[in-house]
Design a protein around this motif. Structure first.
Motif, PDB file in Angstrom:
ATOM      1  N   GLY A 196       0.830  -1.135   0.019  1.00 47.90           N
ATOM      2  CA  GLY A 196       0.032   0.015   0.166  1.00 47.90           C
ATOM      3  C   GLY A 196       0.898   1.152  -0.054  1.00 47.90           C
ATOM      4  N   ASP A 197       0.231   2.298  -0.081  1.00 53.50           N
ATOM      5  CA  ASP A 197       0.823   3.698   0.149  1.00 53.50           C
ATOM      6  C   ASP A 197       0.996   4.124   1.340  1.00 53.50           C
ATOM      7  OD1 ASP A 197       1.960   6.078  -0.881  1.00 53.50           O
ATOM      8  OD2 ASP A 197       0.140   6.960  -1.489  1.00 53.50           O
ATOM      9  N   TYR A 198       2.076   3.744   2.099  1.00 53.09           N
ATOM     10  CA  TYR A 198       2.263   4.120   3.529  1.00 53.09           C
ATOM     11  C   TYR A 198       3.045   5.798   3.387  1.00 53.09           C
ATOM     12  CZ  TYR A 198       3.688   4.382   8.297  1.00 53.09           C
ATOM     13  OH  TYR A 198       3.805   4.784   9.500  1.00 53.09           O
ATOM     14  N   GLU A 199       2.536   6.561   3.943  1.00 52.85           N
ATOM     15  CA  GLU A 199       3.113   7.944   4.093  1.00 52.85           C
ATOM     16  C   GLU A 199       3.470   8.296   5.429  1.00 52.85           C
ATOM     17  OE1 GLU A 199       1.165   9.834  -0.082  1.00 52.85           O
ATOM     18  OE2 GLU A 199      -0.079   9.522   1.693  1.00 52.85           O
ATOM     19  N   GLY A 200       3.441   7.754   6.465  1.00 55.86           N
ATOM     20  CA  GLY A 200       3.701   8.190   7.722  1.00 55.86           C
ATOM     21  C   GLY A 200       2.677   8.012   8.699  1.00 55.86           C
ATOM     22  N   TYR A 201       2.966   8.459   9.792  1.00 53.79           N
ATOM     23  CA  TYR A 201       1.891   8.349  11.119  1.00 53.79           C
ATOM     24  C   TYR A 201       1.015   9.611  11.335  1.00 53.79           C
ATOM     25  CZ  TYR A 201       4.186   3.982  12.356  1.00 53.79           C
ATOM     26  OH  TYR A 201       4.558   2.669  12.380  1.00 53.79           O
ATOM     27  N   LEU A 202       0.033   9.549  11.448  1.00 58.36           N
ATOM     28  CA  LEU A 202      -0.846  10.814  12.059  1.00 58.36           C
ATOM     29  C   LEU A 202      -0.662  10.923  13.631  1.00 58.36           C
ATOM     30  CD1 LEU A 202      -4.305   9.993  10.130  1.00 58.36           C
ATOM     31  CD2 LEU A 202      -2.819  11.885   9.438  1.00 58.36           C
ATOM     32  N   THR A 203      -0.535   9.592  14.156  1.00 55.29           N
ATOM     33  CA  THR A 203      -0.267   9.833  15.493  1.00 55.29           C
ATOM     34  C   THR A 203       0.663   8.657  16.022  1.00 55.29           C
ATOM     35  OG1 THR A 203      -2.694  10.174  15.886  1.00 55.29           O
ATOM     36  CG2 THR A 203      -1.617   9.723  17.737  1.00 55.29           C
ATOM     37  N   PRO A 204       2.022   9.094  16.067  1.00 59.39           N
ATOM     38  CA  PRO A 204       2.971   8.013  16.330  1.00 59.39           C
ATOM     39  C   PRO A 204       2.693   7.632  17.922  1.00 59.39           C
ATOM     40  CG  PRO A 204       3.957  10.016  15.284  1.00 59.39           C
ATOM     41  CD  PRO A 204       2.471  10.317  15.439  1.00 59.39           C
ATOM     42  N   LEU A 205       3.365   6.589  18.246  1.00 57.20           N
ATOM     43  CA  LEU A 205       3.098   5.876  19.523  1.00 57.20           C
ATOM     44  C   LEU A 205       3.235   6.876  20.809  1.00 57.20           C
ATOM     45  CD1 LEU A 205       2.692   3.286  20.905  1.00 57.20           C
ATOM     46  CD2 LEU A 205       5.126   2.777  21.090  1.00 57.20           C
ATOM     47  N   ARG A 206       4.218   7.649  20.964  1.00 53.34           N
ATOM     48  CA  ARG A 206       4.085   8.569  22.003  1.00 53.34           C
ATOM     49  C   ARG A 206       2.927   9.503  21.891  1.00 53.34           C
ATOM     50  NH1 ARG A 206       8.855  12.993  22.946  1.00 53.34           N
ATOM     51  NH2 ARG A 206       8.013  14.046  24.687  1.00 53.34           N
ATOM     52  N   ASP A 207       2.430   9.963  20.836  1.00 50.60           N
ATOM     53  CA  ASP A 207       1.530  10.899  20.896  1.00 50.60           C
ATOM     54  C   ASP A 207       0.262  10.144  21.353  1.00 50.60           C
ATOM     55  OD1 ASP A 207       2.741  13.168  20.134  1.00 50.60           O
ATOM     56  OD2 ASP A 207       2.910  12.397  18.120  1.00 50.60           O
ATOM     57  N   LYS A 208       0.037   8.902  20.844  1.00 53.09           N
ATOM     58  CA  LYS A 208      -1.014   7.933  20.930  1.00 53.09           C
ATOM     59  C   LYS A 208      -1.021   7.613  22.622  1.00 53.09           C
ATOM     60  CE  LYS A 208      -1.655   4.877  17.911  1.00 53.09           C
ATOM     61  NZ  LYS A 208      -1.312   3.508  17.118  1.00 53.09           N
ATOM     62  N   GLU A 209       0.057   7.520  23.226  1.00 56.66           N
ATOM     63  CA  GLU A 209       0.163   7.127  24.778  1.00 56.66           C
ATOM     64  C   GLU A 209      -0.614   8.244  25.344  1.00 56.66           C
ATOM     65  OE1 GLU A 209       3.516   4.869  26.268  1.00 56.66           O
ATOM     66  OE2 GLU A 209       4.414   5.833  24.680  1.00 56.66           O
ATOM     67  N   ASP A 210      -0.457   9.482  25.002  1.00 53.08           N
ATOM     68  CA  ASP A 210      -0.516  10.805  25.761  1.00 53.08           C
ATOM     69  C   ASP A 210      -2.113  10.855  25.522  1.00 53.08           C
ATOM     70  OD1 ASP A 210       1.756  11.361  26.370  1.00 53.08           O
ATOM     71  OD2 ASP A 210       2.036  13.030  24.858  1.00 53.08           O
ATOM     72  N   ILE A 211      -2.713  10.685  24.388  1.00 49.95           N
ATOM     73  CA  ILE A 211      -4.080  11.073  24.089  1.00 49.95           C
ATOM     74  C   ILE A 211      -4.956   9.713  24.854  1.00 49.95           C
ATOM     75  CG2 ILE A 211      -5.862  10.816  22.377  1.00 49.95           C
ATOM     76  CD1 ILE A 211      -3.701  11.957  20.557  1.00 49.95           C
ATOM     77  N   LEU A 212      -4.379   8.657  24.671  1.00 52.79           N
ATOM     78  CA  LEU A 212      -5.235   7.350  25.397  1.00 52.79           C
ATOM     79  C   LEU A 212      -5.045   7.646  27.054  1.00 52.79           C
ATOM     80  CD1 LEU A 212      -3.877   4.488  23.462  1.00 52.79           C
ATOM     81  CD2 LEU A 212      -6.267   5.392  23.226  1.00 52.79           C
ATOM     82  N   ALA A 213      -4.174   8.260  27.671  1.00 51.86           N
ATOM     83  CA  ALA A 213      -4.261   8.296  29.132  1.00 51.86           C
ATOM     84  C   ALA A 213      -5.228   9.490  29.332  1.00 51.86           C
ATOM     85  CB  ALA A 213      -2.949   8.852  29.354  1.00 51.86           C
ATOM     86  N   GLU A 214      -5.368  10.430  28.459  1.00 54.66           N
ATOM     87  CA  GLU A 214      -6.394  11.272  28.563  1.00 54.66           C
ATOM     88  C   GLU A 214      -7.868  10.865  28.377  1.00 54.66           C
ATOM     89  OE1 GLU A 214      -5.644  14.637  25.953  1.00 54.66           O
ATOM     90  OE2 GLU A 214      -3.922  15.217  26.891  1.00 54.66           O
ATOM     91  N   MET A 215      -8.131  10.046  27.848  1.00 55.71           N
ATOM     92  CA  MET A 215      -9.148   9.162  27.575  1.00 55.71           C
ATOM     93  C   MET A 215      -9.712   8.339  28.662  1.00 55.71           C
ATOM     94  SD  MET A 215      -8.940   8.704  23.413  1.00 55.71           S
ATOM     95  CE  MET A 215     -10.837   7.827  23.056  1.00 55.71           C
ATOM     96  N   GLY A 216      -8.990   7.882  29.578  1.00 56.90           N
ATOM     97  CA  GLY A 216      -9.138   7.178  30.833  1.00 56.90           C
ATOM     98  C   GLY A 216      -8.960   5.567  30.502  1.00 56.90           C
ATOM     99  N   VAL A 217      -7.916   5.212  29.651  1.00 53.50           N
ATOM    100  CA  VAL A 217      -7.504   3.888  29.374  1.00 53.50           C
ATOM    101  C   VAL A 217      -6.412   3.576  30.579  1.00 53.50           C
ATOM    102  CG1 VAL A 217      -6.226   2.646  27.700  1.00 53.50           C
ATOM    103  CG2 VAL A 217      -7.890   4.126  26.967  1.00 53.50           C
TER     104      VAL A 217
END
Length: 312
Positions: A70-91
């Motif tokens: 496929g046409d992979y063009e990079g991350y919208l939300t890399p892992l570190r950013d993902k961790e920050d957002i998920l923590a705020e969501m109550g995970v």
């Protein structure tokens, strides 16, 4: 939030130790857009109602990056950013499963019986188009069948915005076309990048607009070339800025790798080697070549005023 890095099957045993019955949202979740959020928040809600742990399972690196499909063009939300957002969501727990060729060959049966059930997954929460196992052989119905008697499955319907299904691929397209407002609406937040300030050509300071040149910390999706009004997080400070993303055609005849240069409106200090988080708030204009340095300076001054007004 606790993050558990998991390589199958090498670290599965240690990951299983001390686990509790949990509600597990499963997916790649690159972007953590409104559609992904609807899946994860459903898992958090069910966990709170049942007194179980709220968990998320994601996969890293992105399968397209590993399998080179496929046409992979990079991350919208890399892992570190993902961790920050998920923590705020109550995970409560994030499982980051290493996606490699060995893992890609897991059958749907192995995925459920060797991975999900040992992690005490009592309820799996997935999107309507969830696929799993080798070559995507499993769907949510097979997941339900394989977990029967031990694990229930909740399927979250597509999240529609203005009648259209929110998706990561469409958000990538919006960013690349400079349609930042709509991309932010679909993400549920401004698109952001992180980078370390490095030494650049130092041309900005000679024309009165010093810039912080960013070396991005991850392989982000690169938005449209042009000028952006941005908010910048530097340590505990939140600053306003104007960012140029592009190849500086006024100074360079030949193509070069796009650079990310931020002029801070409210700050004057030394920040080399420091990390900045930059939120792209408004797309001001496309990048273009100017006939003279004076014309460029005049436009930069106007861009800075526009950014200040948009961010006030």
């Amino acid at each position: 939030m606790k993050t558990v890095m998991l390589t199958y099957p090498q670290t599965l045993h240690s990951a299983v130790q001390g686990t509790h019955p949990q509600v597990l949202a499963i997916g790649q979740f690159d972007g953590l857009h409104l559609g992904h959020a609807s899946v994860i928040l459903s898992a958090v809600r069910i966990a709170r109602e049942t007194g179980m742990q709220a968990a998320v399972m994601t996969f890293h690196p992105h399968p397209k990056e590993v399998m080179r499909k496929g046409d992979y063009e990079g991350y919208l939300t890399p892992l570190r950013d993902k961790e920050d957002i998920l923590a705020e969501m109550g995970v409560d727990v994030l499982y980051v499963v290493e996606f490699n060729e060995e893992f890609s060959r897991l059958t749907p049966q192995q995925f459920v019986h060797d991975l999900l059930l040992p992690l005490q997954t009592r309820t799996a929460v997935v999107g309507f188009d969830f696929r799993f196992g080798h070559k995507g052989a499993g769907d949510e119905q097979l997941l339900r069948t394989l977990g029967e008697g031990e694990m229930t499955v909740e399927t979250v319907p597509p999240f529609l915005l203005n009648g259209e299904k929110v998706s990561s691929s469409l958000i990538r397209g919006l960013l690349k076309r400079g349609e930042l407002d709509e991309a932010s609406q679909w993400l549920g937040r401004p698109y952001s990048i992180r980078g370390t300030v490095i030494h650049g050509e130092k041309r900005g300071r000679t024309i009165g607009f010093p810039t912080a040149n960013l070396d991005l910390t991850d392989h982000y999706v690169t938005p449209a070339k042009g000028v952006y009004a941005v908010r910048v997080q530097y340590g505990e400070q939140e600053l306003r800025g104007v960012m140029n993303l592009g190849v500086k055609p006024t100074f360079h005849e030949n193509g070069m790798k796009p650079t990310f240069e931020v002029h801070l409106l409210d700050f004057d200090g030394q920040i080399y080697d420091q990390e900045l988080k930059v939120e792209l708030v408004h797309y001001i204009r496309a990048e273009r070549k100017f006939e003279s340095i004076d014309a460029l300076i005049s436009q930069i001054r106007e861009d800075a005023l526009t950014a200040a007004r948009l961010l006030s």
